[in-house]
Scaffold this motif. Structure first.
Motif, PDB file in Angstrom:
ATOM      1  N   MET A  60       0.833  -1.210   0.000  1.00 34.55           N
ATOM      2  CA  MET A  60       0.000   0.000   0.000  1.00 34.55           C
ATOM      3  C   MET A  60       0.868   1.262   0.000  1.00 34.55           C
ATOM      4  O   MET A  60       0.543   2.238  -0.678  1.00 34.55           O
ATOM      5  CB  MET A  60      -0.947   0.003   1.208  1.00 34.55           C
ATOM      6  CG  MET A  60      -2.066  -1.015   1.089  1.00 34.55           C
ATOM      7  SD  MET A  60      -2.997  -0.914  -0.459  1.00 34.55           S
ATOM      8  CE  MET A  60      -3.682   0.716  -0.360  1.00 34.55           C
ATOM      9  N   TYR A  73       2.123   1.697  -3.486  1.00 38.09           N
ATOM     10  CA  TYR A  73       1.026   2.173  -4.336  1.00 38.09           C
ATOM     11  C   TYR A  73       0.810   3.671  -4.126  1.00 38.09           C
ATOM     12  O   TYR A  73       0.673   4.433  -5.088  1.00 38.09           O
ATOM     13  CB  TYR A  73      -0.255   1.400  -4.017  1.00 38.09           C
ATOM     14  CG  TYR A  73      -1.468   1.944  -4.722  1.00 38.09           C
ATOM     15  CD1 TYR A  73      -1.746   1.595  -6.039  1.00 38.09           C
ATOM     16  CD2 TYR A  73      -2.323   2.826  -4.074  1.00 38.09           C
ATOM     17  CE1 TYR A  73      -2.852   2.106  -6.692  1.00 38.09           C
ATOM     18  CE2 TYR A  73      -3.436   3.341  -4.722  1.00 38.09           C
ATOM     19  CZ  TYR A  73      -3.693   2.983  -6.023  1.00 38.09           C
ATOM     20  OH  TYR A  73      -4.793   3.506  -6.670  1.00 38.09           O
ATOM     21  N   GLN A  74       0.796   4.107  -2.880  1.00 40.33           N
ATOM     22  CA  GLN A  74       0.556   5.526  -2.588  1.00 40.33           C
ATOM     23  C   GLN A  74       1.685   6.401  -3.125  1.00 40.33           C
ATOM     24  O   GLN A  74       1.425   7.497  -3.640  1.00 40.33           O
ATOM     25  CB  GLN A  74       0.382   5.731  -1.079  1.00 40.33           C
ATOM     26  CG  GLN A  74      -0.932   5.178  -0.562  1.00 40.33           C
ATOM     27  CD  GLN A  74      -1.027   5.182   0.949  1.00 40.33           C
ATOM     28  OE1 GLN A  74      -0.051   5.420   1.647  1.00 40.33           O
ATOM     29  NE2 GLN A  74      -2.219   4.913   1.454  1.00 40.33           N
ATOM     30  N   GLU A  78       1.149   6.608  -6.847  1.00 37.47           N
ATOM     31  CA  GLU A  78      -0.009   7.448  -7.122  1.00 37.47           C
ATOM     32  C   GLU A  78       0.356   8.926  -6.981  1.00 37.47           C
ATOM     33  O   GLU A  78       0.033   9.749  -7.851  1.00 37.47           O
ATOM     34  CB  GLU A  78      -1.149   7.084  -6.161  1.00 37.47           C
ATOM     35  CG  GLU A  78      -2.413   7.890  -6.383  1.00 37.47           C
ATOM     36  CD  GLU A  78      -3.500   7.514  -5.392  1.00 37.47           C
ATOM     37  OE1 GLU A  78      -4.671   7.476  -5.803  1.00 37.47           O
ATOM     38  OE2 GLU A  78      -3.183   7.267  -4.212  1.00 37.47           O
ATOM     39  N   LEU A  86      -2.549   2.482 -12.235  1.00 37.06           N
ATOM     40  CA  LEU A  86      -2.875   2.409 -10.807  1.00 37.06           C
ATOM     41  C   LEU A  86      -3.982   1.396 -10.536  1.00 37.06           C
ATOM     42  O   LEU A  86      -3.946   0.683  -9.536  1.00 37.06           O
ATOM     43  CB  LEU A  86      -3.268   3.792 -10.277  1.00 37.06           C
ATOM     44  CG  LEU A  86      -2.124   4.814 -10.217  1.00 37.06           C
ATOM     45  CD1 LEU A  86      -2.661   6.198  -9.887  1.00 37.06           C
ATOM     46  CD2 LEU A  86      -1.063   4.377  -9.209  1.00 37.06           C
ATOM     47  N   SER A  87      -4.929   1.317 -11.446  1.00 35.36           N
ATOM     48  CA  SER A  87      -6.006   0.330 -11.296  1.00 35.36           C
ATOM     49  C   SER A  87      -5.454  -1.095 -11.376  1.00 35.36           C
ATOM     50  O   SER A  87      -5.828  -1.962 -10.580  1.00 35.36           O
ATOM     51  CB  SER A  87      -7.072   0.544 -12.373  1.00 35.36           C
ATOM     52  OG  SER A  87      -8.072  -0.438 -12.285  1.00 35.36           O
ATOM     53  N   GLN A 130      -2.389  -2.006 -10.714  1.00 35.25           N
ATOM     54  CA  GLN A 130      -1.592  -2.243  -9.514  1.00 35.25           C
ATOM     55  C   GLN A 130      -2.493  -2.518  -8.307  1.00 35.25           C
ATOM     56  O   GLN A 130      -2.207  -3.394  -7.493  1.00 35.25           O
ATOM     57  CB  GLN A 130      -0.684  -1.049  -9.235  1.00 35.25           C
ATOM     58  CG  GLN A 130       0.276  -1.301  -8.089  1.00 35.25           C
ATOM     59  CD  GLN A 130       1.227  -0.145  -7.859  1.00 35.25           C
ATOM     60  OE1 GLN A 130       1.162   0.862  -8.555  1.00 35.25           O
ATOM     61  NE2 GLN A 130       2.092  -0.299  -6.880  1.00 35.25           N
ATOM     62  N   GLN A 131      -3.596  -1.783  -8.213  1.00 36.76           N
ATOM     63  CA  GLN A 131      -4.540  -1.994  -7.108  1.00 36.76           C
ATOM     64  C   GLN A 131      -5.139  -3.400  -7.171  1.00 36.76           C
ATOM     65  O   GLN A 131      -5.268  -4.067  -6.146  1.00 36.76           O
ATOM     66  CB  GLN A 131      -5.636  -0.923  -7.185  1.00 36.76           C
ATOM     67  CG  GLN A 131      -6.415  -0.760  -5.914  1.00 36.76           C
ATOM     68  CD  GLN A 131      -7.331   0.445  -5.999  1.00 36.76           C
ATOM     69  OE1 GLN A 131      -7.971   0.678  -7.032  1.00 36.76           O
ATOM     70  NE2 GLN A 131      -7.404   1.212  -4.938  1.00 36.76           N
ATOM     71  N   ASN A 132      -5.479  -3.855  -8.376  1.00 40.43           N
ATOM     72  CA  ASN A 132      -6.011  -5.214  -8.533  1.00 40.43           C
ATOM     73  C   ASN A 132      -4.978  -6.260  -8.135  1.00 40.43           C
ATOM     74  O   ASN A 132      -5.324  -7.263  -7.500  1.00 40.43           O
ATOM     75  CB  ASN A 132      -6.476  -5.449  -9.974  1.00 40.43           C
ATOM     76  CG  ASN A 132      -7.729  -4.679 -10.316  1.00 40.43           C
ATOM     77  OD1 ASN A 132      -8.500  -4.295  -9.438  1.00 40.43           O
ATOM     78  ND2 ASN A 132      -7.927  -4.417 -11.595  1.00 40.43           N
ATOM     79  N   ILE A 154      -2.558  -5.858  -5.974  1.00 43.15           N
ATOM     80  CA  ILE A 154      -2.449  -5.800  -4.511  1.00 43.15           C
ATOM     81  C   ILE A 154      -3.602  -6.557  -3.868  1.00 43.15           C
ATOM     82  O   ILE A 154      -3.406  -7.357  -2.941  1.00 43.15           O
ATOM     83  CB  ILE A 154      -2.405  -4.337  -4.020  1.00 43.15           C
ATOM     84  CG1 ILE A 154      -1.084  -3.688  -4.425  1.00 43.15           C
ATOM     85  CG2 ILE A 154      -2.589  -4.261  -2.505  1.00 43.15           C
ATOM     86  CD1 ILE A 154      -1.047  -2.186  -4.200  1.00 43.15           C
ATOM     87  N   GLN A 155      -4.815  -6.333  -4.360  1.00 42.02           N
ATOM     88  CA  GLN A 155      -5.974  -7.021  -3.806  1.00 42.02           C
ATOM     89  C   GLN A 155      -5.864  -8.530  -3.980  1.00 42.02           C
ATOM     90  O   GLN A 155      -6.181  -9.291  -3.062  1.00 42.02           O
ATOM     91  CB  GLN A 155      -7.261  -6.500  -4.448  1.00 42.02           C
ATOM     92  CG  GLN A 155      -7.618  -5.100  -4.016  1.00 42.02           C
ATOM     93  CD  GLN A 155      -8.790  -4.520  -4.795  1.00 42.02           C
ATOM     94  OE1 GLN A 155      -9.207  -5.065  -5.812  1.00 42.02           O
ATOM     95  NE2 GLN A 155      -9.313  -3.413  -4.308  1.00 42.02           N
TER      96      GLN A 155
END
Length: 195
Positions: free
Chosen positions: A73, A76-77, A80, A127-128, A130-132, A134-135
């Protein structure tokens, strides 16, 4: 958990059958009285509980998963913020060029605006993705953690023979003597080998 689920379902089925039987009777029956704690109905049930918060704080795998999730996270931040700063700088550059009449034609201005929009779209897509990722990583880690805990509880129960091992969070009060969290944590940490 399956034993607990079966016990709950059995109790609910008994309650429904009792309710149906009482509705079938025309006369009023006296209200049932709960069995005292030392009655034979209560003495045959062997119950324990575990504290999920304590397991998450003391189990090495749980701590590593939490730390890895935090690292992902934070990364990611940072990305971002970096992309937002890059886009904002380019947008400010376009505005300064426009105010200073640097653009010699509308086409050159539109080219920069389109480039800005492409930067925004690329950043959002990146970013989307990368977020996926991470999830998915966190979901896989949580499934591994849950499997590990369930395996330890099942193996522990195979030797101890409890009728139910509950989560402390599922009730309001449990007698502290029913707490087997330390035993489960010991099993979990003895089995765990760091990657």
């Amino acid at each position: 958990m399956k034993k607990l689920s079966l016990t709950v379902k059995t109790l609910m089925a008994c309650a429904l059958m009792a309710a149906a039987a009482s509705c079938a009777k025309q006369e009023q029956a006296p209200a049932p009285v709960a069995a005292p704690a030392d009655s034979p109905a209560c003495t045959g049930v062997k119950i324990a509980y575990i504290d999920a918060d304590s397991i998450m704080n003391a189990y090495s795998l749980a701590r590593e998963i939490a730390e890895e999730g935090q690292r992902l996270m934070n990364n990611y931040q940072r990305q971002e913020q970096s992309k937002q700063q890059e886009i904002q700088n380019f947008g400010n550059n376009i505005e300064q060029k426009r105010q200073n009449n640097v653009y010699l034609s509308e086409a050159s201005f539109q080219a920069d605006v389109e480039k800005l929009q492409k930067m925004q779209n690329d950043a959002a897509r990146s970013l989307s993705n990368q977020q996926n990722q991470i999830q998915n990583t966190i979901a896989q880690a949580q499934a591994r953690l849950q499997d590990s805990i369930m395996s330890a509880v099942n193996d522990y129960n195979a030797t101890k023979g409890y009728d139910a091992i509950l989560m402390r969070e599922s009730g309001v009060y449990f007698n502290p003597s029913l707490n087997v969290t330390a035993d489960i944590i010991e099993i979990l940490n003895s089995r765990y080998t760091k990657k």
